[in-house]
Write an enzyme that holds these catalytic residues in place. Structure first.
Site, PDB file in Angstrom:
ATOM      1  N   TYR A  54      54.176 -38.975   7.012  1.00 20.92           N
ATOM      2  CA  TYR A  54      53.735 -38.067   5.856  1.00 20.92           C
ATOM      3  C   TYR A  54      53.068 -38.836   4.804  1.00 20.92           C
ATOM      4  CZ  TYR A  54      56.348 -35.446   9.862  1.00 20.92           C
ATOM      5  OH  TYR A  54      56.653 -34.602  11.161  1.00 20.92           O
ATOM      6  N   LEU A 194      57.277 -22.437  14.512  1.00 24.30           N
ATOM      7  CA  LEU A 194      56.986 -20.493  14.313  1.00 24.30           C
ATOM      8  C   LEU A 194      55.915 -20.570  14.282  1.00 24.30           C
ATOM      9  CD1 LEU A 194      58.928 -20.015  10.561  1.00 24.30           C
ATOM     10  CD2 LEU A 194      60.090 -19.587  13.043  1.00 24.30           C
ATOM     11  N   ILE A 232      63.598 -27.158  12.788  1.00 26.81           N
ATOM     12  CA  ILE A 232      63.178 -28.437  11.653  1.00 26.81           C
ATOM     13  C   ILE A 232      62.101 -27.014  10.507  1.00 26.81           C
ATOM     14  CG2 ILE A 232      63.846 -30.257  11.449  1.00 26.81           C
ATOM     15  CD1 ILE A 232      61.004 -31.143  12.319  1.00 26.81           C
ATOM     16  N   LYS A 234      59.190 -25.947   8.043  1.00 28.47           N
ATOM     17  CA  LYS A 234      59.113 -26.247   6.953  1.00 28.47           C
ATOM     18  C   LYS A 234      58.812 -25.315   6.064  1.00 28.47           C
ATOM     19  CE  LYS A 234      55.427 -27.478   4.290  1.00 28.47           C
ATOM     20  NZ  LYS A 234      53.252 -27.278   4.440  1.00 28.47           N
ATOM     21  N   SER A 235      59.052 -25.484   4.880  1.00 33.47           N
ATOM     22  CA  SER A 235      58.658 -24.600   3.356  1.00 33.47           C
ATOM     23  C   SER A 235      58.946 -25.092   2.606  1.00 33.47           C
ATOM     24  CB  SER A 235      59.337 -23.061   3.875  1.00 33.47           C
ATOM     25  OG  SER A 235      59.218 -22.035   2.854  1.00 33.47           O
ATOM     26  N   VAL A 236      57.941 -25.182   1.758  1.00 33.24           N
ATOM     27  CA  VAL A 236      58.482 -25.570   0.016  1.00 33.24           C
ATOM     28  C   VAL A 236      58.774 -23.945  -0.344  1.00 33.24           C
ATOM     29  CG1 VAL A 236      56.651 -27.139  -0.007  1.00 33.24           C
ATOM     30  CG2 VAL A 236      55.843 -24.656  -0.888  1.00 33.24           C
ATOM     31  N   ARG A 240      62.329 -18.897   1.034  1.00 33.28           N
ATOM     32  CA  ARG A 240      62.065 -18.558   2.188  1.00 33.28           C
ATOM     33  C   ARG A 240      63.200 -19.621   2.915  1.00 33.28           C
ATOM     34  NH1 ARG A 240      56.682 -17.626   1.118  1.00 33.28           N
ATOM     35  NH2 ARG A 240      56.247 -19.780   1.178  1.00 33.28           N
ATOM     36  N   SER A 243      66.274 -17.722   2.966  1.00 32.09           N
ATOM     37  CA  SER A 243      66.152 -16.940   4.730  1.00 32.09           C
ATOM     38  C   SER A 243      66.419 -18.162   5.887  1.00 32.09           C
ATOM     39  CB  SER A 243      65.111 -16.548   4.671  1.00 32.09           C
ATOM     40  OG  SER A 243      64.706 -15.307   5.631  1.00 32.09           O
ATOM     41  N   ASN A 244      65.498 -18.899   5.599  1.00 28.36           N
ATOM     42  CA  ASN A 244      65.416 -19.957   7.412  1.00 28.36           C
ATOM     43  C   ASN A 244      66.577 -20.345   7.820  1.00 28.36           C
ATOM     44  OD1 ASN A 244      62.579 -19.147   7.741  1.00 28.36           O
ATOM     45  ND2 ASN A 244      62.318 -21.535   7.154  1.00 28.36           N
TER      46      ASN A 244
END
Length: 282
Positions: A54, A194, A232, A234-236, A240, A243-244
């Site tokens: 990554y 998701l 796991i 992923k959000s930036v 969110r 919320s996750n």
């Protein structure tokens, strides 16, 4: 802000507790990783999943140091690139990941892909076993391993993987993989839980979200927890991410779980472990 479900833990061999909800940083640009991870840690995340491939381990490590959170309260995972596979090279790659992250040891280190074309994952597993035996890493595992890879590994390994991190979501459930892992005590960790957001658009998911007054993402992540998966997402987005992590206060009933189980369509969003062979070295 409440940490919510990020406080839930799953036990790995050796009495190692892994937070059941973590933050994945796949495709988070290197120059944004520190900010994203710092915000996640402020929300309450204590599990961060990265990989050498990554190219953002340095930013993740900077966030960990900036947070001031004691190292023992965090769970940090990284992964061995295809191009670093091999008995000696895997060990050097592990040490390089630790250096970039600024930690003495990782909580979990995974072989990122079997990369069967190279024929080196078996040597790599022996290297990970040695690291674990020397207490240089708390737990070791694999990613993207299918039942035939796992069967081969079980035939020669001193220990089975603590974790198999694989693509799993309602429209791509990999039931053969999850069944093998469940039978052999290997924890399933779902990446792309998701379906890279595609499953959020499913009519069944939307209906259940409306019934429970939660988001479609919360519905799917709660489904994963019911299955015993570590997830796991992923959000930036701070909203969110929060919320996750907020998966308490509601539950899926048996009919809703069955409806989500019925969404299997073979919708793989990532690479095929039987053919993926890029070096992952940039």
């Amino acid at each position: 802000m409440s940490a919510g479900t990020v406080d839930f833990r799953v036990m790995l061999p050796g009495d190692v507790a892994i937070p059941q909800v973590g933050l994945g940083v796949f495709q988070v640009p290197p120059d944004e990783a520190q900010d994203v991870v710092e915000r996640a840690l402020e929300i309450g995340y204590r599990h961060i999943d990265t990989a050498a491939a990554y190219v953002n381990e340095t930013g993740v490590g900077a966030a960990i140091r900036a947070s001031g959170i004691p190292r023992e309260e965090l769970f940090v995972t990284s992964k061995l690139r295809n191009g670093d596979q091999g008995l000696d090279t895997a060990r050097r790659a592990y040490e390089d990941s630790c250096r970039r992250l600024g930690v003495d040891a990782l909580d979990l280190y995974l072989i990122h892909w079997p990369n069967p074309a190279a024929g080196l994952w078996q040597e790599s597993w022996r290297a990970l076993e040695r690291l674990h035996r020397e207490q240089a890493v708390r737990a070791v595992g694999v990613s993207n391993f299918l039942p035939h890879h796992l069967e081969e590994l079980a035939g020669f390994a001193e220990q089975l993987p603590a974790v198999n991190q694989v693509e799993v979501h309602p429209t791509f459930q990999q039931r053969d993989v999850t069944a093998w892992c469940r039978e052999h005590g290997v924890v399933v960790e779902a990446y792309s839980p998701l379906g890279q957001a595609a499953d959020l658009q499913d009519e069944t998911v939307g209906r259940i979200a409306a019934e429970l007054s939660v988001t479609p993402a919360q519905v799917i992540l709660r489904w994963h927890l019911h299955k015993g998966h570590v997830v796991i997402p992923k959000s930036v987005s701070t909203t969110r991410m929060a919320s996750n992590a907020d998966l308490t206060g509601f539950a899926l009933d048996p009919d809703q779980i069955r409806a989500l189980d019925a969404l299997e369509r073979g919708n793989r969003t990532g690479n095929d472990p039987n053919t993926f062979a890029l070096s992952q070295i940039r």
